[in-house]
Each structure stands twice: as C-alpha cells, then as structure tokens.
Design a protein around this motif. Sequence first.
Motif, PDB file in Angstrom:
ATOM      1  N   VAL A 166       0.846  -1.192   0.000  1.00 34.86           N
ATOM      2  CA  VAL A 166       0.000   0.000   0.000  1.00 34.86           C
ATOM      3  C   VAL A 166       0.887   1.250   0.000  1.00 34.86           C
ATOM      4  CG1 VAL A 166      -1.785   1.287   1.227  1.00 34.86           C
ATOM      5  CG2 VAL A 166      -1.819  -1.215   1.258  1.00 34.86           C
ATOM      6  N   CYS A 167       0.586   2.182  -0.899  1.00 34.17           N
ATOM      7  CA  CYS A 167       1.338   3.437  -0.993  1.00 34.17           C
ATOM      8  C   CYS A 167       0.456   4.613  -0.579  1.00 34.17           C
ATOM      9  CB  CYS A 167       1.848   3.621  -2.420  1.00 34.17           C
ATOM     10  SG  CYS A 167       2.979   2.312  -2.961  1.00 34.17           S
ATOM     11  N   ARG A 168       0.999   5.821  -0.700  1.00 32.72           N
ATOM     12  CA  ARG A 168       0.264   7.023  -0.309  1.00 32.72           C
ATOM     13  C   ARG A 168      -0.570   7.608  -1.444  1.00 32.72           C
ATOM     14  NH1 ARG A 168       5.221  10.516   2.438  1.00 32.72           N
ATOM     15  NH2 ARG A 168       5.948   8.922   3.904  1.00 32.72           N
ATOM     16  N   ASN A 169      -0.308   7.205  -2.680  1.00 28.58           N
ATOM     17  CA  ASN A 169      -0.852   7.908  -3.844  1.00 28.58           C
ATOM     18  C   ASN A 169      -2.012   7.195  -4.512  1.00 28.58           C
ATOM     19  OD1 ASN A 169       0.565   5.769  -4.897  1.00 28.58           O
ATOM     20  ND2 ASN A 169       1.609   6.954  -6.496  1.00 28.58           N
ATOM     21  N   THR A 170      -2.678   6.289  -3.784  1.00 29.25           N
ATOM     22  CA  THR A 170      -3.710   5.469  -4.422  1.00 29.25           C
ATOM     23  C   THR A 170      -5.078   5.582  -3.748  1.00 29.25           C
ATOM     24  OG1 THR A 170      -2.706   3.641  -3.159  1.00 29.25           O
ATOM     25  CG2 THR A 170      -2.199   3.756  -5.496  1.00 29.25           C
ATOM     26  N   ALA A 171      -5.312   6.645  -2.963  1.00 27.86           N
ATOM     27  CA  ALA A 171      -6.626   6.849  -2.355  1.00 27.86           C
ATOM     28  C   ALA A 171      -7.628   7.273  -3.422  1.00 27.86           C
ATOM     29  CB  ALA A 171      -6.551   7.903  -1.257  1.00 27.86           C
ATOM     30  N   GLY A 172      -8.877   6.825  -3.270  1.00 28.39           N
ATOM     31  CA  GLY A 172      -9.946   7.260  -4.157  1.00 28.39           C
ATOM     32  C   GLY A 172     -10.617   8.524  -3.632  1.00 28.39           C
ATOM     33  N   SER A 173     -11.481   9.115  -4.429  1.00 31.14           N
ATOM     34  CA  SER A 173     -12.099  10.395  -4.054  1.00 31.14           C
ATOM     35  C   SER A 173     -13.345  10.249  -3.187  1.00 31.14           C
ATOM     36  CB  SER A 173     -12.442  11.190  -5.313  1.00 31.14           C
ATOM     37  OG  SER A 173     -13.366  10.473  -6.119  1.00 31.14           O
TER      38      SER A 173
ATOM     39  N   HIS B 238      -0.180  14.826   2.954  1.00 29.42           N
ATOM     40  CA  HIS B 238       0.671  14.018   2.066  1.00 29.42           C
ATOM     41  C   HIS B 238      -0.183  13.083   1.214  1.00 29.42           C
ATOM     42  CE1 HIS B 238       4.594  15.287   3.243  1.00 29.42           C
ATOM     43  NE2 HIS B 238       4.510  14.861   4.491  1.00 29.42           N
ATOM     44  N   ILE B 239      -1.097  12.365   1.857  1.00 30.30           N
ATOM     45  CA  ILE B 239      -1.940  11.419   1.129  1.00 30.30           C
ATOM     46  C   ILE B 239      -2.808  12.147   0.112  1.00 30.30           C
ATOM     47  CG2 ILE B 239      -3.966   9.923   1.379  1.00 30.30           C
ATOM     48  CD1 ILE B 239      -2.675   8.671   3.808  1.00 30.30           C
ATOM     49  N   CYS B 240      -3.413  13.262   0.533  1.00 24.71           N
ATOM     50  CA  CYS B 240      -4.315  13.989  -0.367  1.00 24.71           C
ATOM     51  C   CYS B 240      -3.560  14.546  -1.573  1.00 24.71           C
ATOM     52  CB  CYS B 240      -5.008  15.113   0.392  1.00 24.71           C
ATOM     53  SG  CYS B 240      -6.254  14.529   1.570  1.00 24.71           S
ATOM     54  N   LYS B 241      -2.380  15.097  -1.336  1.00 20.64           N
ATOM     55  CA  LYS B 241      -1.601  15.658  -2.442  1.00 20.64           C
ATOM     56  C   LYS B 241      -1.147  14.564  -3.397  1.00 20.64           C
ATOM     57  CE  LYS B 241       2.450  18.485  -3.528  1.00 20.64           C
ATOM     58  NZ  LYS B 241       3.579  19.288  -2.982  1.00 20.64           N
ATOM     59  N   GLN B 242      -0.616  13.470  -2.841  1.00 19.02           N
ATOM     60  CA  GLN B 242      -0.073  12.426  -3.710  1.00 19.02           C
ATOM     61  C   GLN B 242      -1.166  11.624  -4.405  1.00 19.02           C
ATOM     62  OE1 GLN B 242       3.303  10.185  -2.154  1.00 19.02           O
ATOM     63  NE2 GLN B 242       3.774  11.835  -0.726  1.00 19.02           N
ATOM     64  N   SER B 243      -2.349  11.564  -3.791  1.00 22.60           N
ATOM     65  CA  SER B 243      -3.477  10.847  -4.408  1.00 22.60           C
ATOM     66  C   SER B 243      -4.381  11.763  -5.218  1.00 22.60           C
ATOM     67  CB  SER B 243      -4.306  10.145  -3.324  1.00 22.60           C
ATOM     68  OG  SER B 243      -3.585   9.135  -2.680  1.00 22.60           O
ATOM     69  N   ASN B 244      -4.099  13.076  -5.197  1.00 19.52           N
ATOM     70  CA  ASN B 244      -4.910  14.068  -5.906  1.00 19.52           C
ATOM     71  C   ASN B 244      -6.376  14.009  -5.464  1.00 19.52           C
ATOM     72  OD1 ASN B 244      -5.353  16.207  -7.702  1.00 19.52           O
ATOM     73  ND2 ASN B 244      -5.942  14.814  -9.355  1.00 19.52           N
ATOM     74  N   VAL B 245      -6.579  14.095  -4.162  1.00 21.49           N
ATOM     75  CA  VAL B 245      -7.927  14.131  -3.596  1.00 21.49           C
ATOM     76  C   VAL B 245      -7.995  15.242  -2.540  1.00 21.49           C
ATOM     77  CG1 VAL B 245      -8.365  11.678  -3.974  1.00 21.49           C
ATOM     78  CG2 VAL B 245      -7.385  12.429  -1.785  1.00 21.49           C
TER      79      VAL B 245
ATOM     80  N   LYS C 161     -12.334  -2.755  16.517  1.00 20.84           N
ATOM     81  CA  LYS C 161     -11.651  -2.260  17.705  1.00 20.84           C
ATOM     82  C   LYS C 161     -10.297  -1.655  17.328  1.00 20.84           C
ATOM     83  CE  LYS C 161     -10.035  -3.717  22.285  1.00 20.84           C
ATOM     84  NZ  LYS C 161      -9.868  -4.849  23.222  1.00 20.84           N
ATOM     85  N   GLY C 162     -10.007  -0.494  17.909  1.00 21.62           N
ATOM     86  CA  GLY C 162      -8.720   0.147  17.695  1.00 21.62           C
ATOM     87  C   GLY C 162      -8.630   0.988  16.445  1.00 21.62           C
ATOM     88  N   ILE C 163      -9.729   1.098  15.689  1.00 24.72           N
ATOM     89  CA  ILE C 163      -9.755   1.887  14.455  1.00 24.72           C
ATOM     90  C   ILE C 163     -10.931   2.852  14.506  1.00 24.72           C
ATOM     91  CG2 ILE C 163     -10.044   1.810  11.942  1.00 24.72           C
ATOM     92  CD1 ILE C 163      -8.746  -0.955  11.979  1.00 24.72           C
ATOM     93  N   LYS C 164     -10.695   4.090  14.111  1.00 25.50           N
ATOM     94  CA  LYS C 164     -11.741   5.108  14.122  1.00 25.50           C
ATOM     95  C   LYS C 164     -11.859   5.733  12.736  1.00 25.50           C
ATOM     96  CE  LYS C 164     -14.237   8.150  16.761  1.00 25.50           C
ATOM     97  NZ  LYS C 164     -14.998   7.983  17.999  1.00 25.50           N
ATOM     98  N   VAL C 165     -13.087   5.788  12.210  1.00 23.80           N
ATOM     99  CA  VAL C 165     -13.354   6.510  10.965  1.00 23.80           C
ATOM    100  C   VAL C 165     -13.500   7.985  11.318  1.00 23.80           C
ATOM    101  CG1 VAL C 165     -14.901   6.808   9.005  1.00 23.80           C
ATOM    102  CG2 VAL C 165     -14.480   4.504   9.924  1.00 23.80           C
ATOM    103  N   ILE C 166     -12.618   8.838  10.773  1.00 24.90           N
ATOM    104  CA  ILE C 166     -12.644  10.255  11.147  1.00 24.90           C
ATOM    105  C   ILE C 166     -13.120  11.162  10.016  1.00 24.90           C
ATOM    106  CG2 ILE C 166     -10.818   9.963  12.859  1.00 24.90           C
ATOM    107  CD1 ILE C 166      -8.897  11.312  10.820  1.00 24.90           C
ATOM    108  N   GLY C 167     -13.385  10.606   8.844  1.00 23.79           N
ATOM    109  CA  GLY C 167     -13.854  11.438   7.748  1.00 23.79           C
ATOM    110  C   GLY C 167     -13.826  10.706   6.428  1.00 23.79           C
ATOM    111  N   HIS C 168     -13.724  11.455   5.344  1.00 22.63           N
ATOM    112  CA  HIS C 168     -13.747  10.850   4.004  1.00 22.63           C
ATOM    113  C   HIS C 168     -12.984  11.737   3.029  1.00 22.63           C
ATOM    114  CE1 HIS C 168     -16.762  13.830   2.644  1.00 22.63           C
ATOM    115  NE2 HIS C 168     -17.240  13.710   3.879  1.00 22.63           N
ATOM    116  N   THR C 169     -12.541  11.140   1.941  1.00 21.46           N
ATOM    117  CA  THR C 169     -11.885  11.902   0.882  1.00 21.46           C
ATOM    118  C   THR C 169     -12.945  12.516  -0.032  1.00 21.46           C
ATOM    119  OG1 THR C 169     -11.681   9.913  -0.484  1.00 21.46           O
ATOM    120  CG2 THR C 169      -9.805  10.491   0.934  1.00 21.46           C
ATOM    121  N   THR C 170     -12.530  13.516  -0.807  1.00 13.70           N
ATOM    122  CA  THR C 170     -13.433  14.217  -1.719  1.00 13.70           C
ATOM    123  C   THR C 170     -12.697  14.496  -3.028  1.00 13.70           C
ATOM    124  OG1 THR C 170     -12.713  16.413  -1.004  1.00 13.70           O
ATOM    125  CG2 THR C 170     -14.510  15.388   0.254  1.00 13.70           C
ATOM    126  N   LYS C 171     -13.379  15.175  -3.929  1.00 18.31           N
ATOM    127  CA  LYS C 171     -12.718  15.661  -5.137  1.00 18.31           C
ATOM    128  C   LYS C 171     -11.681  16.703  -4.737  1.00 18.31           C
ATOM    129  CE  LYS C 171     -16.692  14.827  -8.161  1.00 18.31           C
ATOM    130  NZ  LYS C 171     -17.690  15.443  -9.070  1.00 18.31           N
TER     131      LYS C 171
END
Length: 369
Positions: free
Chosen positions: A158-165, A252-259, A314-324
């Motif tokens: 898994v890399c930083r540049n592959t998040a979806g929108s 970093h993730i948003c910039k490299q994934s363009n989201v 357990k031990g994981i929290k959803v804190i938001g979502h990616t966008t365009k």
Amino acid sequence: MEDRKKRTEIASMGEFGLIKHLTENLPDPNESTLKGVGDDAAILNYNNGKRVLVTTDLLMEGVHFNLAYCPLKHLGYKSAVVNFSDIYAMNGTPKQITVSLAFSKKFAVEDIDELYAGIRIACEQYGVDIIGGDTSSSLTGLAISITCIGEADPDKVVCRNTAGSTDLICVTGDLGAAYMGLLFLERENKVFMQTGLRPDSDDADFAAKSYIIQRQLKPEARKDIIEALARINVVPTSMMDISDGLSSELLHICKQSNVGCRIYEDRLPIDYQTAVMAEEVNMNVSTVALHGGEDYELLFTVPLEMNDVFQNLKGIKVIGHTTKPELGCCLIGRDGLEHNIVAQGWNAFPEKEESNDNDEAEDDSELKS
C-alpha cells in the motif's frame, strides 16, 4: 560513599571488539536471512515472489531525543520500532535491520549495551533480525541510524498515492499523546535544571501521566492492526504512519493521491490523559491531536462501502472521508464550520527557531497550533 558501577572505555575494545560484543549470538529467525553480521554485507534470499521494502531513520541527540529524560534502553527500543512502523505503513512485515551508531567519549561500553539491549528487545518482540551496521566516533553526542528491510505480497503493498475520491479516512489508536508526553517531560526537566531537584518518578503527577510518558518514550508499531486487516482480507487504498502529525500525513496522502478531504473534529480519537495535559499547558486538544507527532499510529483509507465493517473494528476510528481535489482539505469543527487543514507537524529543517510559547494561532479559515 556508594561505589560507582565500573564503566568500560569503548576505546579499550576497539571498533571490531565492540561490534563483536554487541552482536555475538544474535538470533536469525527469518528464513530470508542467510547470513547476518560477520562479513562485508549480509546475505538475504527473497526468491519467494515477495516485494522487498527498505526504510531508514536517523535520530540525533539534541534534535530527536534528550538523554536527560530518555533512558538509553527506551531510546534503543524506540529507534527500532519507528522503522518497523514505516514497513507496517506499507502493509508489509519487517524482517531485518542494520544498526549504525556514532557516539562521543562521554559514552562507555555499558551505555551502548543499554541502547543495544533496547534494540534487541524490540527485535525479539517484533520478530526482526539484526544483520549488521556500523560504528563511528562523534563530536556532537549520539547518533542512531537504523535501516529496516521488510517484505510484502505484490498485491498487498500500500502506498500514499492510491486513495480514491470517496474513501473513508481511518486512524488507529489515539492522537496527540506522544506530544503531550514530550511537553510533560520537558517541563519536568526544566524544573530540574532550575532547581536541581530531580523529579520522583513515583509521585502522583508522574503516575497520572504514565500513559502519555509511555507513548513518548516507548511507542509501539501497529503490527496488530496490519494483522487484523489481513484477517478480514482488507487492503487499504492508501496508508502511512503518523510520525509528523495527522495534519501533515493527511495532506501528504491527499496531495499524492490528488484528492481532497473532510475530517470531523468530534471524531478525533483522544485519550483522557492527553486532554488533561493539553488543558494544563493551555492548548486546544484538537490542535494537539491534529499536529502532535510521534504517535506512530496508522492513517489509511478504505472504500466507502466498507463503512459498516470499520465502524465496529476495535482500535480503528473513521474520522472522515476523501473528496474531489477541488474541494480542498478541511476539518469540520464541532460548530459545523469548515477550517482549512494546515500542516503544523514536525519539520526537520525549520527556517527559523521554533517559539517556546504555546500561544494558539487560529482564525476563521485555518486551524493551526
């Protein structure tokens, strides 16, 4: 007068004598380690279809740690674990490390033994082999450079540049504790420097801050989370560890994934001791969670359709979502207002000296520390 423990001058052993002393009888439990310490290079065998992952961290006395309150054994443990964390952040498994040390004449063999003991404990706990390294003299104290080698299946890296929108944004554990632990230790050290009175580690204030102190001095890499994701057959769409602060890593993730992204202030996971310490030093606890570094938790994204699964892990929290990307990167405050996320985490090369005050600079559009 109490006898002082005998200390062995490093020069009495010489470089090769010290290396032999530190690395004698090191175990090599991983099959990929064919030969470790003892030659000009270690010999590894990765003819198993795996991807090889390599990461390096450099820790400098006076920049990354203060030996006035950081025990050498803890420092050794931490210096190894922060490298393991980088491999886990790629959804891999750490297998080997090399350890390079530079130290001044103020250190004796017993000191290096303590440091190395911490490194060995970390390696034993995480199943990692020590396969080599280097030593040198230093004119500026202690420097620690560790390189970690890991592996992962080709389809699991898994890399930083592959998040979806439209992905969910998740974090593990809680945030800001390590930074609050650092501020507490710095405060106690300042009192000692001014008064000469060494704090008692058994007193009530230390006991009440035990969690944040531990998060600063002895962090853990989230091997358990990587194993939990594997058990439910989930590969994140992007991931990195939180070493420089949530705000920096998220950008970093948003910039490299363009989201872009939206995260929610009321969903930031914060421990009680972190909140108490933030109040003591007059800092906004959400600012601490956003910008405090050295948590070594994992920040990752997963597809939106996995929401039901991740709301209950357990031990994981959803804190938001990616966008365009054109929507930018924002924190939604408890009042419902949007604040632009600005990276205010660790900067290895600041343009000017950091201010020592804890004043909070916050306006209507940006949330800063």
